[in-house]
Design an enzyme around this catalytic site. Sequence first.
Site, mmCIF file in Angstrom:
data_model
loop_
_atom_site.group_PDB
_atom_site.id
_atom_site.type_symbol
_atom_site.label_atom_id
_atom_site.label_comp_id
_atom_site.label_asym_id
_atom_site.label_seq_id
_atom_site.Cartn_x
_atom_site.Cartn_y
_atom_site.Cartn_z
ATOM 1 N N CYS A 2 -38.511 -12.543 -15.824
ATOM 2 C CA CYS A 2 -38.973 -13.870 -15.982
ATOM 3 C C CYS A 2 -38.388 -14.401 -17.521
ATOM 4 O O CYS A 2 -38.044 -13.328 -18.361
ATOM 5 C CB CYS A 2 -40.323 -14.088 -15.914
ATOM 6 S SG CYS A 2 -40.656 -13.830 -14.225
ATOM 7 N N ARG A 3 -38.716 -15.546 -17.914
ATOM 8 C CA ARG A 3 -38.531 -15.846 -19.347
ATOM 9 C C ARG A 3 -39.558 -16.830 -19.734
ATOM 10 O O ARG A 3 -40.190 -17.488 -18.789
ATOM 11 C CB ARG A 3 -37.071 -16.550 -19.405
ATOM 12 C CG ARG A 3 -35.865 -15.750 -19.321
ATOM 13 C CD ARG A 3 -35.530 -14.846 -20.382
ATOM 14 N NE ARG A 3 -34.446 -14.071 -20.141
ATOM 15 C CZ ARG A 3 -33.616 -13.488 -21.118
ATOM 16 N NH1 ARG A 3 -33.834 -14.011 -22.458
ATOM 17 N NH2 ARG A 3 -32.902 -12.507 -20.829
#
Length: 240
Positions: A2-3
């Site tokens: 994820c970011r």
Amino acid sequence: MCRHLAYLGPPRPLAELLTAPPHSLYEQSYTPTVNADGFGIGWYPPDDGAGPVRYRRAVPIWADANLPGLAAVISSGAVLAAVRSATPGTSHDESAAAPFALGRWLFSHNGAVDRWDLLPADTGEPLTAAELLGMEAHSDSALLWIMAGRRLTAGRSPGEALADVARRTLAARPAARLNFLLTDGNSIAATRHGDTLWYRPAGREVTVASSPDTDEPGWQEVPDHSLLLATRHTAEIAPL
């Protein structure tokens, strides 16, 4: 992976934080890795007693036709946002998209934990029936948030809560990747273990992100296996 991103500072339109920068969270949803399993934005309205407010979707951030208009007109001085790449075996609905919430807290996890459903037993802190029923989603991130929220509710500081969850999880799952972001609208606590994390203090604001979203100077990388504590005016790093 994820970011995610957290911002504290003068109120700014969400678009300036999430879609306009040259390496924005929006762009990071498709490069250098694809994060197409949903996204979420949490922000605190200008009224000090209000919020947080969340907007979460199970679609890729680039597929939400409503976001550009909303991001242009909503402003906040405290924001936490994330784009999601789901861990295999976890929920795919919007309830699994960060940020997760408890009172004034917003939380995001970038990383993965294998055999996460066995983690409570393996760390020696099984969940209560109420906690199991209260989990927002069937995912490693939602479980880690239950563990962190339990500590915050018991009066632990944000840094202590995240560090303790990270240490206990790594003792049981040494290969876990645990980048946490936590904010109450006034401070940010973050951990880095396994994926990248950067921060940029600039005057009366600070941004913490998986990767720098601009080419401006001032970005500093958080060392691996570290805890970051930041406000609009200060930033401190300590080993986990």
